[in-house]
Scaffold this active site. Structure first.
Site, PDB file in Angstrom:
ATOM      1  N   HIS A  95      -4.892 -12.173  -1.323  1.00 36.00           N
ATOM      2  CA  HIS A  95      -6.072 -11.318  -1.481  1.00 36.00           C
ATOM      3  C   HIS A  95      -5.751 -10.021  -2.196  1.00 36.00           C
ATOM      4  O   HIS A  95      -4.581  -9.617  -2.329  1.00 36.00           O
ATOM      5  CB  HIS A  95      -6.714 -11.035  -0.121  1.00 36.00           C
ATOM      6  CG  HIS A  95      -5.886 -10.207   0.808  1.00 36.00           C
ATOM      7  ND1 HIS A  95      -5.774  -8.844   0.697  1.00 36.00           N
ATOM      8  CD2 HIS A  95      -5.129 -10.557   1.891  1.00 36.00           C
ATOM      9  CE1 HIS A  95      -4.985  -8.377   1.668  1.00 36.00           C
ATOM     10  NE2 HIS A  95      -4.581  -9.400   2.399  1.00 36.00           N
TER      11      HIS A  95
ATOM     12  N   ASN B 226      -0.247 -10.106  -0.572  1.00 35.30           N
ATOM     13  CA  ASN B 226      -0.983  -9.036  -1.248  1.00 35.30           C
ATOM     14  C   ASN B 226      -0.738  -9.081  -2.750  1.00 35.30           C
ATOM     15  O   ASN B 226       0.408  -9.219  -3.195  1.00 35.30           O
ATOM     16  CB  ASN B 226      -0.525  -7.668  -0.743  1.00 35.30           C
ATOM     17  CG  ASN B 226      -0.983  -7.333   0.665  1.00 35.30           C
ATOM     18  OD1 ASN B 226      -0.752  -6.226   1.142  1.00 35.30           O
ATOM     19  ND2 ASN B 226      -1.619  -8.271   1.346  1.00 35.30           N
TER      20      ASN B 226
ATOM     21  N   CYS C 102      -0.160 -11.719   5.073  1.00 35.55           N
ATOM     22  CA  CYS C 102      -0.876 -12.169   3.877  1.00 35.55           C
ATOM     23  C   CYS C 102      -0.034 -11.933   2.623  1.00 35.55           C
ATOM     24  O   CYS C 102       0.947 -11.179   2.637  1.00 35.55           O
ATOM     25  CB  CYS C 102      -2.201 -11.423   3.747  1.00 35.55           C
ATOM     26  SG  CYS C 102      -3.449 -11.911   4.959  1.00 35.55           S
TER      27      CYS C 102
END
Length: 404
Positions: free
Chosen positions: A303, A323, A321
């Protein structure tokens, strides 16, 4: 019980040199006027002759079936619709050169309870990535897994090998042995309406979907180099600087292995609830994130992360996550399809095979063992013969009464 219709042998004449050929005997099950369970087969048998044709119809629709090699036995291929009337017309040619036709009208019992299925993916008409599984979820536990598998057919425009695998009693997935060939058209049919999923419970309805496997887009994100390389049809098209899980706790370590793109959200609200901390508490958070591609069920996404651009390409600062910068996230979001493989390397937290659609984490032999039928199937332009004949066993011709 079978209903037999035949003709007596022709009367012999005095002084005839040899025996007269006997007329064909033709039997049809179910019997005329009967009511049977939806998963009972329709069976036609011929003695002293061969079957020339069988038509089973209901409301203008015909029912598929298969004939054995010597032409003496026909059997319906799929379970029947509950609460429906059917007409069978069967014709056979006897050794005496004459034909015989038998007709039978019967009904299937209504299903008092059904077990609806939801297709998680792919959707009808969707274009997907080369790693895409077919994922089905049932509302109630399935006791007869083999019966369900026999009702499922996958066809593809290019040859492939795959197998069904039961995640649990309510979820089953189809995965290919190798990634789907790029630019492949795939069709899926689930003939579930009359299939008994457990005692007295039948599949909710028949289902079909057609989807297309697009280009092969495979992304590899390496924790140590802090980069994700995106290849399309084997050619590198972009390298994205990344920042992954900081690893201060195991839950903040990005899982290692073959993920698949599962869902795309723009934007999505991410909160700290996944780690047991409410957003308003100390250490909690609630963030609106753009261009998010979900890759697991444990909260991992690729994301947009403008707050970590300074660390992308050099250090890992996320909660797990992947990045990337806003511009790279927008590009990746637009390019990515559900089912695209996203491979993470270099971390010490291995991705679990049942975490989301991470089925590629399981070796092929073990995957096949998760099938109720314990076998793979071929998915070329023509349906796998093993699939289509799975119900053609020695019980053809046995009648299963309703409620039995």
């Amino acid at each position: 019980m079978l209903v037999g219709v035949g003709a007596a042998a022709a009367a012999g004449c005095t002084g005839q040199d040899g025996p007269t050929a006997e007329a064909v005997a033709l039997t049809v099950s179910p019997r005329q006027g009967g009511t049977i369970a939806p998963d009972a087969p329709i069976a036609v048998r011929a003695q002293r002759g061969t079957i020339a044709g069988v038509t089973v119809s209901s409301g203008g629709k015909t029912i598929a079936g298969s004939l054995n090699e010597d032409g003496t036995a026909w059997r319906s291929r799929w379970a029947l619709m509950p609460g429906t009337s059917y007409t069978v017309s069967a014709t056979a040619l006897g050794e005496d050169g004459r034909s015989r036709t038998v007709r039978s009208r019967f009904a299937t019992a209504a299903a008092e309870k059904t077990n609806p299925m939801t297709l998680e993916g792919p959707f009808d008409g969707e274009t997907v990535g080369v790693g895409m599984p077919i994922v089905m979820s049932f509302e109630e536990p399935v006791k007869d897994r083999a019966a369900v598998e026999r009702a499922l057919v996958v066809r593809s425009s290019k040859p492939a090998e795959g197998a069904w695998h039961w995640i649990d009693d309510e979820k089953v997935a189809f995965r290919t042995k190798e990634y789907w060939p790029a630019q492949t058209k795939v069709s899926f049919q689930a003939h579930l309406a009359g299939v008994s999923t457990s005692k007295g419970v039948y599949g909710g309805k028949n289902y079909k979907a057609s989807f297309t496997v697009g280009d092969s887009q495979i992304s590899t994100a390496d924790e140590d180099s802090h980069k994700m390389v995106v290849k399309v049809n084997g050619k590198k098209v972009r390298t994205l600087p990344t920042s992954m899980g900081d690893g201060t706790e195991r839950r903040f370590t990005t899982t290692n292995g073959v993920h698949l793109a599962m869902q795309k959200d723009d934007p999505v609200t991410m909160t700290s609830s996944w780690m047991g901390i409410s957003p308003g508490s100390a250490g909690g958070y609630s963030l609106v994130v753009d261009d998010a591609v979900r890759i697991s069920d444990s909260g991992e996404y690729v994301h947009s992360a403008p707050w970590s651009v300074g660390s992308q390409g050099s250090s890992n600062v996320s909660h797990g996550c992947i990045n990337v910068s806003p511009s790279n996230a927008e590009w990746f979001y637009e390019k990515t399809m559900r089912g695209d493989p996203i491979i993470v390397t270099g971390t010490d937290r291995e991705l679990e095979p049942y975490n989301g659609w991470s089925y590629w984490q399981m070796d092929w032999k073990k995957w096949v063992q998760g099938s109720a039928l314990k076998r793979p199937v071929k998915t070329g332009p023509n349906a796998d013969p093993a699939t289509l004949s799975a119900q053609a066993d020695d019980k053809a011709g046995e009648e299963k009464p309703a409620g039995g």
